[in-house]
Motif scaffolding. Structure first.
Motif, PDB file in Angstrom:
ATOM      1  N   ILE A 102       0.184  12.402  21.675  1.00  0.00           N
ATOM      2  CA  ILE A 102       0.340  12.910  20.308  1.00  0.00           C
ATOM      3  C   ILE A 102      -0.109  14.369  20.273  1.00  0.00           C
ATOM      4  O   ILE A 102      -1.237  14.692  20.633  1.00  0.00           O
ATOM      5  N   LYS A 103       0.773  15.238  19.833  1.00  0.00           N
ATOM      6  CA  LYS A 103       0.448  16.673  19.764  1.00  0.00           C
ATOM      7  C   LYS A 103       0.034  17.094  18.358  1.00  0.00           C
ATOM      8  O   LYS A 103      -0.842  17.950  18.195  1.00  0.00           O
ATOM      9  N   THR A 104       0.686  16.561  17.340  1.00  0.00           N
ATOM     10  CA  THR A 104       0.387  16.962  15.969  1.00  0.00           C
ATOM     11  C   THR A 104       0.317  15.715  15.092  1.00  0.00           C
ATOM     12  O   THR A 104       1.252  14.903  15.083  1.00  0.00           O
ATOM     13  N   SER A 105      -0.788  15.573  14.365  1.00  0.00           N
ATOM     14  CA  SER A 105      -0.939  14.471  13.421  1.00  0.00           C
ATOM     15  C   SER A 105      -1.921  14.897  12.347  1.00  0.00           C
ATOM     16  O   SER A 105      -2.654  15.883  12.513  1.00  0.00           O
ATOM     17  N   PHE A 106      -1.956  14.171  11.250  1.00  0.00           N
ATOM     18  CA  PHE A 106      -2.913  14.492  10.191  1.00  0.00           C
ATOM     19  C   PHE A 106      -3.247  13.224   9.407  1.00  0.00           C
ATOM     20  O   PHE A 106      -2.410  12.326   9.271  1.00  0.00           O
ATOM     21  N   PRO A 107      -4.487  13.143   8.901  1.00  0.00           N
ATOM     22  CA  PRO A 107      -4.850  12.027   8.034  1.00  0.00           C
ATOM     23  C   PRO A 107      -4.197  12.208   6.669  1.00  0.00           C
ATOM     24  O   PRO A 107      -4.095  13.321   6.155  1.00  0.00           O
ATOM     25  N   SER A 108      -3.746  11.117   6.080  1.00  0.00           N
ATOM     26  CA  SER A 108      -2.980  11.215   4.835  1.00  0.00           C
ATOM     27  C   SER A 108      -3.179   9.968   3.994  1.00  0.00           C
ATOM     28  O   SER A 108      -3.396   8.871   4.516  1.00  0.00           O
ATOM     29  N   TYR A 109      -3.097  10.153   2.685  1.00  0.00           N
ATOM     30  CA  TYR A 109      -2.903   9.019   1.791  1.00  0.00           C
ATOM     31  C   TYR A 109      -1.395   8.905   1.604  1.00  0.00           C
ATOM     32  O   TYR A 109      -0.772   9.770   0.982  1.00  0.00           O
ATOM     33  N   THR A 110      -0.803   7.868   2.174  1.00  0.00           N
ATOM     34  CA  THR A 110       0.653   7.737   2.220  1.00  0.00           C
ATOM     35  C   THR A 110       1.111   6.618   1.296  1.00  0.00           C
ATOM     36  O   THR A 110       0.563   5.515   1.315  1.00  0.00           O
ATOM     37  N   GLN A 111       2.107   6.931   0.484  1.00  0.00           N
ATOM     38  CA  GLN A 111       2.712   5.978  -0.427  1.00  0.00           C
ATOM     39  C   GLN A 111       4.220   5.958  -0.195  1.00  0.00           C
ATOM     40  O   GLN A 111       4.765   6.780   0.540  1.00  0.00           O
ATOM     41  N   VAL A 112       4.887   5.022  -0.853  1.00  0.00           N
ATOM     42  CA  VAL A 112       6.343   4.966  -0.769  1.00  0.00           C
ATOM     43  C   VAL A 112       6.908   4.821  -2.177  1.00  0.00           C
ATOM     44  O   VAL A 112       6.339   4.133  -3.026  1.00  0.00           O
ATOM     45  N   ASP A 113       8.021   5.514  -2.430  1.00  0.00           N
ATOM     46  CA  ASP A 113       8.700   5.430  -3.721  1.00  0.00           C
ATOM     47  C   ASP A 113       9.622   4.214  -3.702  1.00  0.00           C
ATOM     48  O   ASP A 113      10.546   4.138  -2.877  1.00  0.00           O
ATOM     49  N   CYS A 114       9.385   3.282  -4.588  1.00  0.00           N
ATOM     50  CA  CYS A 114      10.193   2.053  -4.630  1.00  0.00           C
ATOM     51  C   CYS A 114      11.215   2.045  -5.762  1.00  0.00           C
ATOM     52  O   CYS A 114      12.031   1.124  -5.830  1.00  0.00           O
ATOM     53  N   LYS A 115      11.193   3.029  -6.640  1.00  0.00           N
ATOM     54  CA  LYS A 115      11.998   2.941  -7.857  1.00  0.00           C
ATOM     55  C   LYS A 115      12.978   4.084  -8.074  1.00  0.00           C
ATOM     56  O   LYS A 115      13.907   3.962  -8.857  1.00  0.00           O
ATOM     57  N   GLY A 116      12.773   5.219  -7.430  1.00  0.00           N
ATOM     58  CA  GLY A 116      13.590   6.383  -7.732  1.00  0.00           C
ATOM     59  C   GLY A 116      15.071   6.168  -7.454  1.00  0.00           C
ATOM     60  O   GLY A 116      15.444   5.550  -6.461  1.00  0.00           O
ATOM     61  N   ARG A 117      15.893   6.692  -8.316  1.00  0.00           N
ATOM     62  CA  ARG A 117      17.344   6.567  -8.138  1.00  0.00           C
ATOM     63  C   ARG A 117      17.804   7.254  -6.861  1.00  0.00           C
ATOM     64  O   ARG A 117      18.637   6.738  -6.120  1.00  0.00           O
ATOM     65  N   PHE A 118      17.273   8.435  -6.594  1.00  0.00           N
ATOM     66  CA  PHE A 118      17.661   9.199  -5.408  1.00  0.00           C
ATOM     67  C   PHE A 118      16.585   9.188  -4.320  1.00  0.00           C
ATOM     68  O   PHE A 118      16.874   9.506  -3.170  1.00  0.00           O
ATOM     69  N   THR A 119      15.359   8.834  -4.689  1.00  0.00           N
ATOM     70  CA  THR A 119      14.244   8.951  -3.753  1.00  0.00           C
ATOM     71  C   THR A 119      13.686   7.596  -3.319  1.00  0.00           C
ATOM     72  O   THR A 119      12.633   7.543  -2.687  1.00  0.00           O
ATOM     73  N   ARG A 120      14.365   6.524  -3.620  1.00  0.00           N
ATOM     74  CA  ARG A 120      13.885   5.196  -3.246  1.00  0.00           C
ATOM     75  C   ARG A 120      13.722   5.115  -1.724  1.00  0.00           C
ATOM     76  O   ARG A 120      14.626   5.413  -0.965  1.00  0.00           O
ATOM     77  N   GLY A 121      12.535   4.729  -1.292  1.00  0.00           N
ATOM     78  CA  GLY A 121      12.240   4.648   0.130  1.00  0.00           C
ATOM     79  C   GLY A 121      11.604   5.895   0.707  1.00  0.00           C
ATOM     80  O   GLY A 121      11.253   5.920   1.894  1.00  0.00           O
ATOM     81  N   ALA A 122      11.433   6.931  -0.105  1.00  0.00           N
ATOM     82  CA  ALA A 122      10.802   8.155   0.393  1.00  0.00           C
ATOM     83  C   ALA A 122       9.330   7.912   0.691  1.00  0.00           C
ATOM     84  O   ALA A 122       8.635   7.228  -0.068  1.00  0.00           O
ATOM     85  N   THR A 123       8.850   8.435   1.801  1.00  0.00           N
ATOM     86  CA  THR A 123       7.430   8.386   2.120  1.00  0.00           C
ATOM     87  C   THR A 123       6.761   9.635   1.548  1.00  0.00           C
ATOM     88  O   THR A 123       7.214  10.762   1.772  1.00  0.00           O
ATOM     89  N   LEU A 124       5.689   9.429   0.818  1.00  0.00           N
ATOM     90  CA  LEU A 124       4.994  10.506   0.123  1.00  0.00           C
ATOM     91  C   LEU A 124       3.641  10.708   0.784  1.00  0.00           C
ATOM     92  O   LEU A 124       2.772   9.844   0.730  1.00  0.00           O
ATOM     93  N   PHE A 125       3.483  11.847   1.439  1.00  0.00           N
ATOM     94  CA  PHE A 125       2.268  12.137   2.188  1.00  0.00           C
ATOM     95  C   PHE A 125       1.330  13.013   1.363  1.00  0.00           C
ATOM     96  O   PHE A 125       1.756  13.994   0.755  1.00  0.00           O
ATOM     97  N   GLU A 126       0.054  12.679   1.383  1.00  0.00           N
ATOM     98  CA  GLU A 126      -0.968  13.518   0.772  1.00  0.00           C
ATOM     99  C   GLU A 126      -2.001  13.859   1.845  1.00  0.00           C
ATOM    100  O   GLU A 126      -2.994  13.162   2.023  1.00  0.00           O
TER     101      GLU A 126
END
Length: 317
Positions: A254-278
């Protein structure tokens, strides 16, 4: 020695990951569980048994799992992996074994109950089986110290939809269950499979000549290679499932990684399934808008050592 349960929707890149895990002496695959994704679950089970044959080592039991997502319609990836998920070769031998009796979810829960809290989960397909196990017995699944997941990507990097990587897109609700389970997880994204992680024509020739297992790992990706030639003019392909397996078994790659609070969009019309990284290093942005702070639930991998990965895989083969 690591002990793992390997959950897969066995397309061609997952087949390589299965071969890797079975040929690495530092890991014991206690069971494989299958889920619909790249192909329907029955075919994923058949392909998993096929990959175990070509690995040429021991034979963990294979349990068939969920045939449809928790919510929404099933969608496959035959444009990448072929109708059969294994490059539509038509020349691969039939597997010697049959699926084990019982369901994937029951097998996951039983093995974790019987284990000593040292069995990790590896998910290289949609997360439906893991979510069902968590919904059924959350405390049992929390005995797993860690989950390694192939999934997610930043927007604009997704070949299937603008926002959502395929494994997460197939069952966003399941991903939401897993991400919020409290079990730490590593998310190996599509970006981690790019750059020098891609296999070019020279790599293809080198691996094909290495051994029967090496030829299998390349040839079962024929559909992906042909698609790349059609779209890009050269047969370069990636192995996302294998990259996730390498991140677990050889974390030094692994060369690049970061700790994140990660969520997923389950409802968006265009963004359903998007992974949301914080990422925690960007927490000041969250503070500026007065939004709720979260502790990281994941490590997000975005870059790996391609040369090191190929040498590691070549050594296994």
């Amino acid at each position: 020695m690591k002990k793992i349960i390997l959950d897969t929707d066995t397309g061609s890149d997952d087949a390589v990951a299965i071969v890797m895990a079975l040929r690495d002496p530092g890991v014991q695959v206690l069971a494989c569980t299958t889920v619909s994704g790249n192909v329907e679950v029955e075919r994923a089970t058949y392909n998993c048994l096929q990959a175990i044959d070509y690995a040429g080592t021991y034979r963990p039991p294979v349990y068939e799992g969920a045939g449809r997502p928790l919510q929404g319609e099933y969608e496959n990836a035959d444009q990448v992996h072929g109708q059969d998920g294994m490059g539509d070769l038509g020349t691969l031998r039939r597997p010697a074994d049959s699926p084990a009796p019982g369901s994937a979810v029951d097998a996951i829960l039983r093995l974790l109950r019987e284990g000593a809290g040292d069995i990790e989960l590896v998910a290289i397909g949609p997360l439906t089986n893991l979510a069902l196990a968590i919904l059924q017995e959350p405390e049992t699944v929390k005995k797993a110290p860690h989950i390694t997941i192939m999934g997610g990507a930043h927007p604009y990097n997704n070949p299937h939809t603008v926002w959502a990587e395929f494994n997460i897109m197939c069952d966003p609700k399941a991903a939401g269950v897993v991400f919020s389970s409290g079990i730490p997880f590593t998310l190996v994204t599509l970006e981690a499979c790019w750059g020098d992680m891609r296999f070019d024509e020279d790599d293809i020739a080198r691996f094909r000549a290495r051994s029967e297992a090496g030829a299998f790992c390349v040839d079962c990706n024929r559909t992906a290679i042909d698609l790349a030639r059609k779209r890009q003019g050269e047969g370069r392909f990636t192995l996302p499932g294998a990259a996730a397996m390498a991140a677990l078994l050889r974390p030094e790659l692994i060369k690049t990684s970061f700790p994140s609070y990660t969520q997923v969009d389950c409802k968006g019309r265009f963004t359903r399934g998007a992974t949301l990284f914080e990422p925690i290093e960007r927490r000041f942005v969250t503070d500026a808008f007065g939004l709720e702070k979260h502790r990281p639930n994941s490590t997000v991998v975005t870059e790996m050592d391609g040369a090191g990965f190929k040498e590691y895989l070549m050594g296994l083969l």
